[in-house]
Motif scaffolding. Structure first.
Motif, PDB file in Angstrom:
ATOM      1  N   ARG A   6       0.849  -1.176  -0.109  1.00  0.00           N
ATOM      2  CA  ARG A   6      -0.078   0.079  -0.021  1.00  0.00           C
ATOM      3  C   ARG A   6       1.002   1.136  -0.110  1.00  0.00           C
ATOM      4  O   ARG A   6       0.569   2.337  -0.632  1.00  0.00           O
ATOM      5  CB  ARG A   6      -0.743   0.113   1.298  1.00  0.00           C
ATOM      6  CG  ARG A   6      -2.003  -1.195   1.101  1.00  0.00           C
ATOM      7  CD  ARG A   6      -3.267  -0.507   1.966  1.00  0.00           C
ATOM      8  NE  ARG A   6      -2.846  -0.542   3.269  1.00  0.00           N
ATOM      9  CZ  ARG A   6      -2.929  -1.376   4.415  1.00  0.00           C
ATOM     10  NH1 ARG A   6      -3.087  -2.582   3.909  1.00  0.00           N
ATOM     11  NH2 ARG A   6      -2.667  -1.188   5.674  1.00  0.00           N
ATOM     12  N   ALA A   7       1.918   1.240   0.692  1.00  0.00           N
ATOM     13  CA  ALA A   7       2.775   2.401   0.875  1.00  0.00           C
ATOM     14  C   ALA A   7       3.589   2.556  -0.461  1.00  0.00           C
ATOM     15  O   ALA A   7       3.576   3.826  -0.946  1.00  0.00           O
ATOM     16  CB  ALA A   7       3.916   1.978   1.972  1.00  0.00           C
ATOM     17  N   VAL A   8       3.991   1.621  -0.984  1.00  0.00           N
ATOM     18  CA  VAL A   8       4.743   1.502  -2.493  1.00  0.00           C
ATOM     19  C   VAL A   8       3.610   2.325  -3.527  1.00  0.00           C
ATOM     20  O   VAL A   8       3.734   3.174  -4.229  1.00  0.00           O
ATOM     21  CB  VAL A   8       5.354   0.264  -2.791  1.00  0.00           C
ATOM     22  CG1 VAL A   8       5.602   0.559  -4.435  1.00  0.00           C
ATOM     23  CG2 VAL A   8       6.081  -0.133  -1.769  1.00  0.00           C
ATOM     24  N   ARG A   9       2.317   1.702  -3.578  1.00  0.00           N
ATOM     25  CA  ARG A   9       1.616   1.867  -4.524  1.00  0.00           C
ATOM     26  C   ARG A   9       0.911   3.604  -4.305  1.00  0.00           C
ATOM     27  O   ARG A   9       0.779   4.239  -5.242  1.00  0.00           O
ATOM     28  CB  ARG A   9       0.140   1.094  -4.300  1.00  0.00           C
ATOM     29  CG  ARG A   9       0.390  -0.127  -4.980  1.00  0.00           C
ATOM     30  CD  ARG A   9      -0.891  -0.836  -5.497  1.00  0.00           C
ATOM     31  NE  ARG A   9      -0.679  -2.309  -5.649  1.00  0.00           N
ATOM     32  CZ  ARG A   9      -1.746  -2.991  -5.730  1.00  0.00           C
ATOM     33  NH1 ARG A   9      -3.104  -2.821  -5.511  1.00  0.00           N
ATOM     34  NH2 ARG A   9      -1.506  -4.379  -5.800  1.00  0.00           N
ATOM     35  N   ASN A  10       0.975   4.036  -2.965  1.00  0.00           N
ATOM     36  CA  ASN A  10       0.474   5.257  -2.638  1.00  0.00           C
ATOM     37  C   ASN A  10       1.357   6.296  -3.387  1.00  0.00           C
ATOM     38  O   ASN A  10       0.883   7.272  -4.096  1.00  0.00           O
ATOM     39  CB  ASN A  10       0.444   5.587  -1.416  1.00  0.00           C
ATOM     40  CG  ASN A  10      -0.897   5.771  -0.925  1.00  0.00           C
ATOM     41  OD1 ASN A  10      -1.823   6.328  -1.527  1.00  0.00           O
ATOM     42  ND2 ASN A  10      -1.391   5.034   0.201  1.00  0.00           N
ATOM     43  N   LEU A 381       5.846   4.267   6.968  1.00  0.00           N
ATOM     44  CA  LEU A 381       6.684   3.533   5.786  1.00  0.00           C
ATOM     45  C   LEU A 381       6.841   4.385   4.464  1.00  0.00           C
ATOM     46  O   LEU A 381       7.915   4.072   3.785  1.00  0.00           O
ATOM     47  CB  LEU A 381       5.692   2.242   5.606  1.00  0.00           C
ATOM     48  CG  LEU A 381       6.490   0.828   5.994  1.00  0.00           C
ATOM     49  CD1 LEU A 381       5.396  -0.301   5.539  1.00  0.00           C
ATOM     50  CD2 LEU A 381       7.546   0.559   5.431  1.00  0.00           C
ATOM     51  N   GLU A 382       5.653   4.948   3.995  1.00  0.00           N
ATOM     52  CA  GLU A 382       5.847   5.619   2.987  1.00  0.00           C
ATOM     53  C   GLU A 382       6.858   6.905   2.968  1.00  0.00           C
ATOM     54  O   GLU A 382       7.550   6.730   1.928  1.00  0.00           O
ATOM     55  CB  GLU A 382       4.492   6.480   2.589  1.00  0.00           C
ATOM     56  CG  GLU A 382       3.229   5.530   2.189  1.00  0.00           C
ATOM     57  CD  GLU A 382       2.113   6.325   1.980  1.00  0.00           C
ATOM     58  OE1 GLU A 382       2.031   7.325   1.768  1.00  0.00           O
ATOM     59  OE2 GLU A 382       1.029   5.561   2.163  1.00  0.00           O
ATOM     60  N   GLY A 383       7.123   7.502   4.194  1.00  0.00           N
ATOM     61  CA  GLY A 383       8.076   8.342   4.178  1.00  0.00           C
ATOM     62  C   GLY A 383       9.634   7.680   4.020  1.00  0.00           C
ATOM     63  O   GLY A 383      10.295   8.126   3.212  1.00  0.00           O
ATOM     64  N   ILE A 384       9.934   6.579   4.669  1.00  0.00           N
ATOM     65  CA  ILE A 384      10.799   5.991   4.768  1.00  0.00           C
ATOM     66  C   ILE A 384      10.951   5.436   3.387  1.00  0.00           C
ATOM     67  O   ILE A 384      12.455   5.373   2.785  1.00  0.00           O
ATOM     68  CB  ILE A 384      10.742   4.489   5.556  1.00  0.00           C
ATOM     69  CG1 ILE A 384      10.806   5.085   7.191  1.00  0.00           C
ATOM     70  CG2 ILE A 384      11.945   3.691   5.480  1.00  0.00           C
ATOM     71  CD1 ILE A 384      10.607   4.204   8.020  1.00  0.00           C
ATOM     72  N   PHE A 385      10.154   4.917   2.679  1.00  0.00           N
ATOM     73  CA  PHE A 385      10.278   4.400   1.168  1.00  0.00           C
ATOM     74  C   PHE A 385      10.724   5.504   0.355  1.00  0.00           C
ATOM     75  O   PHE A 385      11.508   5.212  -0.471  1.00  0.00           O
ATOM     76  CB  PHE A 385       8.943   3.822   0.780  1.00  0.00           C
ATOM     77  CG  PHE A 385       8.990   3.109  -0.405  1.00  0.00           C
ATOM     78  CD1 PHE A 385       9.723   1.877  -0.845  1.00  0.00           C
ATOM     79  CD2 PHE A 385       8.770   3.672  -1.846  1.00  0.00           C
ATOM     80  CE1 PHE A 385      10.118   1.240  -2.182  1.00  0.00           C
ATOM     81  CE2 PHE A 385       8.840   2.955  -2.997  1.00  0.00           C
ATOM     82  CZ  PHE A 385       9.439   1.911  -3.119  1.00  0.00           C
TER      83      PHE A 385
END
Lengths: 474, 251
Positions: A6-10, A381-385
């Motif tokens: 979900r984080a990656v797709r966002n 996770l989104e921030g880290i990614f």
């Protein structure tokens, strides 16, 4: 489809925005990586220079120690005396001469360098000085190519020639003839030291040369090869590593051979005089100097003093360089701090914007039963990614552009007259900027850490959003 | 006697308490039985959505009790409340609120993922639910590739995913055209009849509300009156027929 997907797709939903953010962050990361690489390269270059200078000084010191009883005698060159003379090849115009308007000991300038031919009577006079144990005649001839220089200066903004043009010999190699007399070479330091390949010259040997590494490279010849010097073939029997500044281009050979190929039979350009012991060196040097005012007499003691002076200058230069390196480190620390802050702030604002933009989605997730921890984890996770991707991009940019970035961001360092500057240094090579695996790991670790720091507050805010308010948000 | 799945006692909700107070719900009492399809109707500002949000545990009342399956959710902290939302409630929104970066199946699976169900179980259940709402073959489509009616069907499937005690539908037909509106109401009614799903639907559309079992009319934060819907008569008929069949079979 878990929280990671979900984080990656966002992030991939808004590709251009994500790409721009990643590039901006990537440059910050590249700076963070390039600066330590540049500092390390500068440090390595400074250490290499320090090492080189230290070696040179130590080697020279060792030579001086070995030659404490040695007195170098040559004639002081006089520009007005006689024609410029060399061996007759590229930069020369004929054989040397011992006659002329000069002093009784010698004539024209020899080989475009500091040496000037002497005659046999000088040898005899010096050999007869009290407490002189031995005299070794040396023939030194510089072979090079002539360059015509036009003296000029800027007058009223225009480059204007002033005076007559003159020829300058740019040396290619130096023929260095020494007496291969066993009584001399066995007892006194005349032969080259630091033989790295092959062997040294043997007593009475002719038709053989020992080349310095530089002259070996110039001729493109190694041990066992035949090298043609002024049209005469010599067998290369050995190569020696440099033991000082002055011997880097020499080709050692029997003085008889040197005199033959340079049409200088019976001529030498300097004498190595050996005193009976180190206590009488000064008196012997004084006696030799008294023979003629044009004699240039140089003792080991004087050379030692010159060396100490040189060492002092080098030390001072290295000290200055170290001070500048320290300033560079401070500047780099500041720039790294700015890059780190910029990365965190970019992540912070991007994630804050993302949270605001997706308030309704957060409300939906919470209405579906997502816990605060789940929501926080997703945004974290989104921030880290985002930051991790930027880290990879940054490493790629840093690997390619590290010398360039360092040259922009770090000041030049002067060391012993050599400029050390990341990217443009004479003393550093591109390899010096290679991003080490440790630096890559540190860079990736930093990117994750900065992602956490930058997205912690936005993720916490997302987690704390009250679902009813989030559902009303438009 | 049917089991009470939702019990609301003296529920009040006011905004800006103590300042410029706006009263939204006032001492409201309501009971909903298991398997009941209730429509909450009323004009704008009557407190329909506020009531639904409080039942759905996404808003807190100022006073009163809300018992879902005999658990007083008003007193629960957020650390417990999300579990009630996850396990006991299924939400259907007017604007569907599907996650645009997930396809239909993933949207349905997400509700189960939050409940900690395993991948295989999630996928099978999501496919089954999508088939129930008539979306077989559309599982891999993202919301922007689905019609509005289809999107709302996905939302219904998502609401059913964790087999909740109550489905809360906030104007589920508000964004739909007439054809889709009828289909969604029919779908909800079928789910209620066939699977016994308890549904509380907020709507201002009396035609839609008429297809439910029970209509509760709100005005100024209070229940003004209650009426029976078509579905109650249908259910009564069906029950009578079942009883007659059972009696004749025993004779």
């Amino acid at each position: 489809m878990g929280i990671f997907t979900r984080a990656v797709r966002n992030l991939s939903r808004r590709k251009i925005r994500a790409m721009l953010v990643v590039i901006a962050l990537g440059f910050c990361m590249a700076i963070m990586i390039a600066l330590p690489a540049g500092i390390a390269a500068n440090q390595a270059a400074a250490e290499k220079l320090t090492g080189d200078l230290g070696n040179t000084i130590a080697q020279t010191q060792s030579i001086i120690n070995r030659t404490m009883t040695q007195i170098d005698v040559s004639l002081t060159p006089t520009m007005s005396q006689g024609p410029s003379v060399s061996s007759g090849q590229s930069g020369s115009s004929g054989g040397p001469t011992t006659s002329g308007p000069g002093p009784e000991y010698g004539g024209g300038q020899f080989g475009g360098g500091s040496a000037k031919p002497m005659n046999a009577s000088l040898y005899d006079d010096i050999a007869n000085v009290s407490n002189v144990a031995a005299v070794a005649p040396i023939l030194q001839v510089v072979e090079g190519h002539n360059v015509t220089e036009h003296p000029s200066m800027i007058i009223n903004g225009v480059q204007t020639e002033t005076g007559e043009s003159f020829n300058v010999t740019v040396p290619d190699y130096i023929i260095y003839g020494i007496p291969l007399d066993s009584t001399l070479i066995d007892s006194y330091p005349i032969l080259p030291t630091n033989i790295t390949e092959g062997r040294n010259l043997l007593p009475g040997e002719t038709g053989k040369v020992v080349l310095s590494e530089n002259s070996s490279a110039y001729f493109g010849k190694g041990v066992g090869d035949t090298v043609s010097i002024l049209g005469t073939d010599f067998e290369v029997v050995g190569i020696y590593g440099s033991t000082g500044v002055a011997d880097k281009q020499l080709a050692y050979m029997n003085i008889a051979d040197a005199q033959a190929i340079t049409n200088s039979t019976g001529i030498e350009t300097s004498l190595k005089v050996f005193a009976a012991n180190s206590d009488v060196v000064s008196s012997v040097a004084n006696d030799i100097s008294a023979l003629h005012p044009d004699l240039n007499v140089n003792t080991a003691q004087e050379r030692l003093s010159q060396l100490q002076q040189m060492q002092s200058i080098y030390n001072s230069q290295l000290e200055n360089a170290q001070t500048t390196m320290n300033q560079t480190q401070t500047q780099a620390n500041g720039e790294t701090l700015i890059a780190v802050s910029a990365t965190s702030v970019i992540v912070l604002f991007v994630m804050l914007y993302t949270v605001r933009e997706r308030t309704k989605e957060i409300g939906t997730l919470k209405a579906m039963g997502a816990s605060n921890r789940t929501v926080m984890s997703q945004f974290l996770l989104e921030g880290i990614f985002l930051s991790f991707t930027a880290g990879i991009v940054g490493i790629a940019i840093g690997t390619v552009a590290s010398p360039f970035l360092s040259s922009i961001l770090l000041p030049a360092v002067q060391t012993g007259g050599i400029v050390i500057n990341a990217g443009t240094s004479q003393a550093t090579t591109a390899n010096a900027y290679a991003i080490s695996p440790e630096l890559i790991l540190i860079g990736l670790g930093a990117s994750v850490l900065l992602g956490v720091i930058g997205s912690l507050y936005p993720a916490w805010r997302a987690a704390k959003i009250r679902p009813a308010e989030a559902m009303r948000y438009e | 006697m049917s089991e009470i799945v939702l019990k609301i006692e003296d529920l009040s909700k006011c905004y800006n308490p103590g300042k410029k107070e706006v009263r939204c719900l006032s001492k409201l009492n309501l009971e909903v039985k298991k398997g009941e399809f209730t429509a909450i109707m009323g004009p704008s500002g009557s407190g329909k959505t506020t009531l639904l949000n409080i039942i759905g545990c996404i808003d807190k009342p100022t006073k009163g009790k809300v018992l879902i399956d005999n658990i007083d959710v008003v007193t629960l902290p957020e650390s417990q409340l999300y579990k009630i939302r996850r396990d006991k409630i299924g939400f259907i929104f007017q604007s569907f609120n599907l996650l645009p970066y997930l396809n239909a199946r993933e949207n349905v699976e997400l509700a189960m993922e939050l409940a900690g169900k395993f991948k295989g179980e999630r996928t099978a259940r999501a496919n089954e639910l999508l088939a129930t709402v008539g979306l077989s073959g559309r599982e891999n489509h993202r919301p922007n590739k689905l019609s509005q009616g289809e999107q709302q069907r996905v939302a219904i499937a998502r609401a059913l995913a964790n087999d909740p005690a109550i489905i809360l539908a906030d104007e589920p037909t508000g964004n739909l055209d007439m054809k889709n509106k009828q289909e969604i109401v029919k779908l909800l009614a079928n789910l209620n009849i066939k699977q016994g799903t308890t549904i509380i639907m907020v709507t201002h559309d009396s035609q839609v509300a008429a297809h439910t079992e029970r209509m509760v009319l709100l005005k100024d934060g209070k229940i003004l009156k209650e009426k029976a819907g078509f579905l109650q008569a249908q259910k009564a008929n069906a029950q009578q027929q079942t009883q007659t069949a059972a009696t004749s079979q025993s004779n």
